[in-house]
Motif scaffolding. Structure first.
Motif, PDB file in Angstrom:
ATOM      1  N   GLU A 154       0.941  -1.334   0.162  1.00  0.00           N
ATOM      2  CA  GLU A 154       0.138  -0.012  -0.009  1.00  0.00           C
ATOM      3  C   GLU A 154       0.761   1.056   0.128  1.00  0.00           C
ATOM      4  O   GLU A 154       1.907   1.148   0.761  1.00  0.00           O
ATOM      5  CB  GLU A 154      -0.810  -0.094   1.370  1.00  0.00           C
ATOM      6  N   LYS A 155       0.406   2.131  -0.873  1.00  0.00           N
ATOM      7  CA  LYS A 155       1.550   3.357  -1.021  1.00  0.00           C
ATOM      8  C   LYS A 155       0.747   4.824  -0.759  1.00  0.00           C
ATOM      9  O   LYS A 155      -0.168   5.028  -1.340  1.00  0.00           O
ATOM     10  CB  LYS A 155       1.778   3.403  -2.440  1.00  0.00           C
ATOM     11  N   THR A 156       1.095   5.349   0.431  1.00  0.00           N
ATOM     12  CA  THR A 156       0.551   6.727   0.908  1.00  0.00           C
ATOM     13  C   THR A 156       1.687   7.529   1.191  1.00  0.00           C
ATOM     14  O   THR A 156       1.991   7.376   2.593  1.00  0.00           O
ATOM     15  CB  THR A 156      -0.745   6.411   1.779  1.00  0.00           C
ATOM     16  N   PRO A 157       2.127   8.442   0.362  1.00  0.00           N
ATOM     17  CA  PRO A 157       3.309   9.188   1.063  1.00  0.00           C
ATOM     18  C   PRO A 157       3.080   9.986   2.017  1.00  0.00           C
ATOM     19  O   PRO A 157       4.034  10.171   2.772  1.00  0.00           O
ATOM     20  CB  PRO A 157       3.545  10.053  -0.380  1.00  0.00           C
ATOM     21  N   SER A 158       1.675  10.361   2.320  1.00  0.00           N
ATOM     22  CA  SER A 158       1.431  11.252   3.407  1.00  0.00           C
ATOM     23  C   SER A 158       1.788  10.559   4.938  1.00  0.00           C
ATOM     24  O   SER A 158       1.851  11.408   5.850  1.00  0.00           O
ATOM     25  CB  SER A 158       0.215  11.945   3.250  1.00  0.00           C
ATOM     26  N   VAL A 160      13.295   8.839  -0.162  1.00  0.00           N
ATOM     27  CA  VAL A 160      13.569   9.909   0.162  1.00  0.00           C
ATOM     28  C   VAL A 160      14.650  10.596  -0.760  1.00  0.00           C
ATOM     29  O   VAL A 160      15.498  10.017  -1.354  1.00  0.00           O
ATOM     30  CB  VAL A 160      14.286  10.090   1.771  1.00  0.00           C
ATOM     31  N   ARG A 161      14.445  12.006  -0.999  1.00  0.00           N
ATOM     32  CA  ARG A 161      15.378  12.548  -1.964  1.00  0.00           C
ATOM     33  C   ARG A 161      15.804  13.829  -1.450  1.00  0.00           C
ATOM     34  O   ARG A 161      15.124  14.425  -0.341  1.00  0.00           O
ATOM     35  CB  ARG A 161      14.573  12.888  -3.161  1.00  0.00           C
ATOM     36  N   ASN A 162      16.728  14.566  -1.874  1.00  0.00           N
ATOM     37  CA  ASN A 162      17.384  15.738  -1.313  1.00  0.00           C
ATOM     38  C   ASN A 162      16.168  16.796  -0.808  1.00  0.00           C
ATOM     39  O   ASN A 162      15.390  16.909  -1.829  1.00  0.00           O
ATOM     40  CB  ASN A 162      18.246  16.432  -2.292  1.00  0.00           C
ATOM     41  N   ILE A 190      11.248  21.883  -4.210  1.00  0.00           N
ATOM     42  CA  ILE A 190      10.849  22.411  -5.469  1.00  0.00           C
ATOM     43  C   ILE A 190       9.851  21.548  -6.059  1.00  0.00           C
ATOM     44  O   ILE A 190       8.773  22.105  -6.753  1.00  0.00           O
ATOM     45  CB  ILE A 190      12.006  22.567  -6.090  1.00  0.00           C
ATOM     46  N   SER A 191      10.030  20.133  -6.039  1.00  0.00           N
ATOM     47  CA  SER A 191       9.148  19.220  -6.545  1.00  0.00           C
ATOM     48  C   SER A 191       7.798  19.429  -6.188  1.00  0.00           C
ATOM     49  O   SER A 191       6.549  19.235  -6.965  1.00  0.00           O
ATOM     50  CB  SER A 191       9.584  18.059  -6.343  1.00  0.00           C
ATOM     51  N   ASP A 192       7.585  19.586  -5.083  1.00  0.00           N
ATOM     52  CA  ASP A 192       6.152  19.504  -4.208  1.00  0.00           C
ATOM     53  C   ASP A 192       5.621  20.881  -4.861  1.00  0.00           C
ATOM     54  O   ASP A 192       4.432  20.856  -5.156  1.00  0.00           O
ATOM     55  CB  ASP A 192       6.680  19.755  -2.791  1.00  0.00           C
ATOM     56  N   PHE A 233      14.293   9.835 -17.749  1.00  0.00           N
ATOM     57  CA  PHE A 233      14.121   8.996 -16.787  1.00  0.00           C
ATOM     58  C   PHE A 233      13.997   7.569 -17.086  1.00  0.00           C
ATOM     59  O   PHE A 233      13.999   7.337 -18.324  1.00  0.00           O
ATOM     60  CB  PHE A 233      12.798   9.435 -15.842  1.00  0.00           C
ATOM     61  N   PRO A 234      14.401   6.613 -16.071  1.00  0.00           N
ATOM     62  CA  PRO A 234      14.330   5.289 -16.543  1.00  0.00           C
ATOM     63  C   PRO A 234      12.859   4.869 -16.558  1.00  0.00           C
ATOM     64  O   PRO A 234      11.949   5.628 -16.057  1.00  0.00           O
ATOM     65  CB  PRO A 234      15.122   4.556 -15.242  1.00  0.00           C
ATOM     66  N   CYS A 235      12.725   4.078 -17.456  1.00  0.00           N
ATOM     67  CA  CYS A 235      11.362   3.483 -17.667  1.00  0.00           C
ATOM     68  C   CYS A 235      11.380   1.916 -17.801  1.00  0.00           C
ATOM     69  O   CYS A 235      12.280   1.284 -18.100  1.00  0.00           O
ATOM     70  CB  CYS A 235      10.750   3.854 -19.136  1.00  0.00           C
ATOM     71  N   SER A 290       2.912  13.668 -14.809  1.00  0.00           N
ATOM     72  CA  SER A 290       3.097  14.312 -13.459  1.00  0.00           C
ATOM     73  C   SER A 290       4.323  13.956 -12.893  1.00  0.00           C
ATOM     74  O   SER A 290       4.780  14.635 -11.839  1.00  0.00           O
ATOM     75  CB  SER A 290       1.846  14.271 -12.647  1.00  0.00           C
ATOM     76  N   LYS A 291       4.913  13.039 -13.221  1.00  0.00           N
ATOM     77  CA  LYS A 291       6.370  12.534 -12.819  1.00  0.00           C
ATOM     78  C   LYS A 291       7.695  12.918 -13.490  1.00  0.00           C
ATOM     79  O   LYS A 291       7.559  12.578 -14.706  1.00  0.00           O
ATOM     80  CB  LYS A 291       6.282  10.918 -12.476  1.00  0.00           C
ATOM     81  N   GLY A 292       8.332  13.666 -13.093  1.00  0.00           N
ATOM     82  CA  GLY A 292       9.745  14.234 -14.059  1.00  0.00           C
ATOM     83  C   GLY A 292       9.319  15.362 -14.475  1.00  0.00           C
ATOM     84  O   GLY A 292       9.737  15.769 -15.861  1.00  0.00           O
ATOM     85  N   ARG A 293       8.538  16.399 -13.962  1.00  0.00           N
ATOM     86  CA  ARG A 293       8.259  17.764 -14.359  1.00  0.00           C
ATOM     87  C   ARG A 293       9.514  18.384 -14.584  1.00  0.00           C
ATOM     88  O   ARG A 293      10.278  18.533 -13.550  1.00  0.00           O
ATOM     89  CB  ARG A 293       7.191  18.361 -13.706  1.00  0.00           C
ATOM     90  N   THR A 294       9.565  19.591 -15.375  1.00  0.00           N
ATOM     91  CA  THR A 294      10.564  20.615 -15.409  1.00  0.00           C
ATOM     92  C   THR A 294      10.136  21.470 -14.046  1.00  0.00           C
ATOM     93  O   THR A 294       9.247  21.935 -14.183  1.00  0.00           O
ATOM     94  CB  THR A 294      10.634  21.368 -16.606  1.00  0.00           C
ATOM     95  N   HIS A 295      11.342  21.592 -13.300  1.00  0.00           N
ATOM     96  CA  HIS A 295      11.066  22.690 -12.175  1.00  0.00           C
ATOM     97  C   HIS A 295      11.268  24.155 -12.619  1.00  0.00           C
ATOM     98  O   HIS A 295      12.192  24.077 -13.376  1.00  0.00           O
ATOM     99  CB  HIS A 295      12.170  22.272 -10.982  1.00  0.00           C
ATOM    100  N   PRO A 296      10.533  24.914 -11.752  1.00  0.00           N
ATOM    101  CA  PRO A 296      11.017  26.419 -12.103  1.00  0.00           C
ATOM    102  C   PRO A 296      12.469  26.615 -11.675  1.00  0.00           C
ATOM    103  O   PRO A 296      12.858  25.989 -10.740  1.00  0.00           O
ATOM    104  CB  PRO A 296       9.996  27.127 -11.404  1.00  0.00           C
TER     105      PRO A 296
END
Ligand SMILES: Nc1ncnc2c1ncn2[C@@H]1O[C@H](COP(=O)(O)OS(=O)(=O)O)[C@@H](OP(=O)(O)O)[C@H]1O
Length: 220
Positions: A23-27, A51-53, A59-61, A158-160, A176-182
């Motif tokens: 089951e996956k719930t990031p929150s 976890v990532r930097n 910024i991703s959020d 990205f890898p696929c 929605s995964k791997g968007r360009t960040h501002p």
């Protein structure tokens, strides 16, 4: 237990002998009540946290929220309580979520470290098979997903998956995964790095893993 949690459990398939239910719930990782509730439901559950930097995560959020609400203030505005004083707004969820040590402390009141696997979000991109090997070992599974299942998609960046179980076509994660960040003001990035550093150090110490977020050059 909340209504949505009860509903989730009711719709989840029964786990048969020889099966694992995931089951996956990031929150959950950042929800105060989650460790206690999950512990009372299943003490021997295995937990996986990607976890990532935390600077890139913030910024991703923000990028994700911006895609739904283009009218929100800039990242630079939201990140500070007082920009002149360099006071970071740690109550902004995009920033608070990245204080991993704080959240982990909460989980360690209920679960031993041996029941938690921390997957590096950075390694997952450069070596998906390597990280998947750790996941499969942690879950006590045979290493079925390996190098041969992945390829690097240049368009996506990205890898696929070469060929998922349910289709014959290769599959990447969605738009929605791997968007360009501002582009974020480098001074703000610098300030955020300084803000997270002690928390990151605490997190490395607690997990016994050095995620090397201090070594990165850009925000990615
Ligand atoms: N293979 C592959 N393809 C695409 N994206 C990948 C992949 N591996 C890791 N990532 C990174 O995953 C980030 C999105 O994950 P999220 O945490 O937002 O997902 S979720 O909310 O938990 O569903 C997403 O963050 P952004 O780049 O900010 O969009 C990616 O950097």
């Amino acid at each position: 237990m909340t209504c949505s949690e009860t509903r989730k459990i009711n719709v989840m398939p029964k786990t048969l002998d020889g099966q694992l239910t995931m089951e996956k719930t990031p929150s959950y990782f950042v929800t105060n009540e989650a460790p206690k509730r999950i512990h009372s439901m299943a003490k021997d559950i295995k937990l996986i946290v990607v976890v990532r930097n935390p600077v890139t995560r913030a910024i991703s959020d923000y990028t994700q929220t911006l895609s739904k609400k283009p009218e929100i203030p800039t990242f630079e505005v939201l990140a500070f309580k007082n920009r002149t004083l360099g006071l970071i707004d740690a109550s902004w969820s995009a920033i608070r979520i990245g204080i991993y040590a704080l959240h982990l402390e909460n989980w360690l009141q209920y679960f031993p470290l041996s029941q938690i696997l921390f997957v590096s979000g950075e390694r997952l991109i450069v070596d998906p098979a390597g990280e998947m090997a750790k996941v499969q070992d942690f879950l006590g599974l045979k290493r079925v997903v390996t190098e041969k299942h992945f390829y690097f998609n240049k368009t996506k960046g990205f890898p696929c998956l070469k060929k998922p179980e349910d289709s014959s076509a290769p599959r990447c994660l969605g738009k929605s995964k791997g968007r360009t960040h501002p582009r974020i003001d480098p001074d703000v990035i610098h300030r955020l790095r300084k803000f997270y550093k002690p928390f990151n150090m605490m997190f490395y110490q607690m997990t016994g893993q050095d995620f090397q977020w201090e070594q990165e050059e850009g925000d990615k």
